[in-house]
Design a protein around this motif. Structure first.
Motif, PDB file in Angstrom:
ATOM      1  N   ILE A  44      -7.255  -5.338   6.179  1.00  0.00           N
ATOM      2  CA  ILE A  44      -8.197  -5.064   5.088  1.00  0.00           C
ATOM      3  C   ILE A  44      -9.234  -4.040   5.525  1.00  0.00           C
ATOM      4  CG2 ILE A  44      -9.990  -6.082   3.611  1.00  0.00           C
ATOM      5  CD1 ILE A  44      -7.187  -6.791   2.753  1.00  0.00           C
ATOM      6  N   ILE A  73      -7.589  -0.653   5.472  1.00  0.00           N
ATOM      7  CA  ILE A  73      -7.383  -0.242   4.079  1.00  0.00           C
ATOM      8  C   ILE A  73      -8.699   0.230   3.472  1.00  0.00           C
ATOM      9  CG2 ILE A  73      -6.844  -1.116   1.770  1.00  0.00           C
ATOM     10  CD1 ILE A  73      -4.684  -2.870   3.162  1.00  0.00           C
ATOM     11  N   ASN A  74      -9.787  -0.488   3.728  1.00  0.00           N
ATOM     12  CA  ASN A  74     -11.088  -0.093   3.187  1.00  0.00           C
ATOM     13  C   ASN A  74     -11.545   1.249   3.746  1.00  0.00           C
ATOM     14  OD1 ASN A  74     -11.334  -2.333   1.564  1.00  0.00           O
ATOM     15  ND2 ASN A  74     -12.481  -3.509   3.086  1.00  0.00           N
ATOM     16  N   LYS A  75     -11.246   1.514   5.018  1.00  0.00           N
ATOM     17  CA  LYS A  75     -11.683   2.756   5.650  1.00  0.00           C
ATOM     18  C   LYS A  75     -11.002   3.968   5.025  1.00  0.00           C
ATOM     19  CE  LYS A  75     -13.163   3.126   9.805  1.00  0.00           C
ATOM     20  NZ  LYS A  75     -13.365   3.182  11.249  1.00  0.00           N
ATOM     21  N   ILE A  90       0.847  -1.192   0.000  1.00  0.00           N
ATOM     22  CA  ILE A  90       0.000   0.000   0.000  1.00  0.00           C
ATOM     23  C   ILE A  90       0.883   1.241   0.000  1.00  0.00           C
ATOM     24  CG2 ILE A  90      -2.027  -1.028   1.060  1.00  0.00           C
ATOM     25  CD1 ILE A  90      -1.097   0.013   3.730  1.00  0.00           C
ATOM     26  N   HIS A 124      -9.122   8.297  10.700  1.00  0.00           N
ATOM     27  CA  HIS A 124      -8.452   7.934   9.462  1.00  0.00           C
ATOM     28  C   HIS A 124      -6.940   8.092   9.599  1.00  0.00           C
ATOM     29  CE1 HIS A 124     -12.249   8.429   6.759  1.00  0.00           C
ATOM     30  NE2 HIS A 124     -12.443   7.657   7.815  1.00  0.00           N
ATOM     31  N   SER A 161      -9.416   4.015   1.944  1.00  0.00           N
ATOM     32  CA  SER A 161      -9.095   3.659   0.557  1.00  0.00           C
ATOM     33  C   SER A 161      -8.953   4.884  -0.341  1.00  0.00           C
ATOM     34  CB  SER A 161     -10.152   2.719  -0.007  1.00  0.00           C
ATOM     35  OG  SER A 161     -11.404   3.357  -0.039  1.00  0.00           O
ATOM     36  N   TYR A 162      -9.616   5.987   0.001  1.00  0.00           N
ATOM     37  CA  TYR A 162      -9.536   7.196  -0.820  1.00  0.00           C
ATOM     38  C   TYR A 162      -8.168   7.874  -0.688  1.00  0.00           C
ATOM     39  CZ  TYR A 162     -10.325   9.868   3.476  1.00  0.00           C
ATOM     40  OH  TYR A 162     -10.212  10.415   4.729  1.00  0.00           O
ATOM     41  N   LEU A 185      -5.247   5.885  -0.505  1.00  0.00           N
ATOM     42  CA  LEU A 185      -4.247   4.867  -0.796  1.00  0.00           C
ATOM     43  C   LEU A 185      -4.246   4.395  -2.240  1.00  0.00           C
ATOM     44  CD1 LEU A 185      -4.925   2.485   2.226  1.00  0.00           C
ATOM     45  CD2 LEU A 185      -3.242   4.303   2.101  1.00  0.00           C
ATOM     46  N   LYS A 186      -3.115   3.815  -2.628  1.00  0.00           N
ATOM     47  CA  LYS A 186      -3.014   2.987  -3.831  1.00  0.00           C
ATOM     48  C   LYS A 186      -2.650   1.598  -3.325  1.00  0.00           C
ATOM     49  CE  LYS A 186       0.570   2.772  -6.687  1.00  0.00           C
ATOM     50  NZ  LYS A 186       1.586   3.175  -7.685  1.00  0.00           N
ATOM     51  N   VAL A 187      -3.422   0.597  -3.711  1.00  0.00           N
ATOM     52  CA  VAL A 187      -3.249  -0.758  -3.189  1.00  0.00           C
ATOM     53  C   VAL A 187      -2.825  -1.676  -4.327  1.00  0.00           C
ATOM     54  CG1 VAL A 187      -4.372  -2.671  -1.994  1.00  0.00           C
ATOM     55  CG2 VAL A 187      -5.050  -0.327  -1.489  1.00  0.00           C
ATOM     56  N   TYR A 222      -2.045  -5.789  -4.983  1.00  0.00           N
ATOM     57  CA  TYR A 222      -2.147  -7.127  -4.420  1.00  0.00           C
ATOM     58  C   TYR A 222      -1.088  -8.049  -4.954  1.00  0.00           C
ATOM     59  CZ  TYR A 222      -6.616  -5.705  -2.550  1.00  0.00           C
ATOM     60  OH  TYR A 222      -7.590  -5.069  -1.847  1.00  0.00           O
TER      61      TYR A 222
END
Length: 61
Positions: free
Chosen positions: A47, A50-52, A9, A22, A54-55, A57-59, A61
């Motif tokens: 996870i 990350i979802n919380k 991330i 946040h 997400s705006y 971050l760049k993820v 996988y």
């Protein structure tokens, strides 16, 4: 023993102006400043964080 996957991330946007929860999620994931990248384990706790945010971050996988 199964190998746990890792997620890379990167913090893309600044934490300035975000709410305290946040900022705490970013700190919990080990992110310090813009364009800082870390690898975290693929766990339900990570996870969720990350979802919380997400705006921000760049993820990968």
């Amino acid at each position: 023993m199964s190998e746990t996957k890792k997620i890379k991330i990167t913090l893309i946007r600044s934490l300035i102006g975000t709410i305290a929860v946040h900022r705490a999620c970013a700190k919990g994931l080990g992110l310090r400043h813009r364009h800082h990248s870390v690898e975290v384990l693929n766990t339900p706790e990570n996870i969720g964080m990350i979802n919380k945010i997400s705006y921000l971050l760049k993820v990968e996988y």
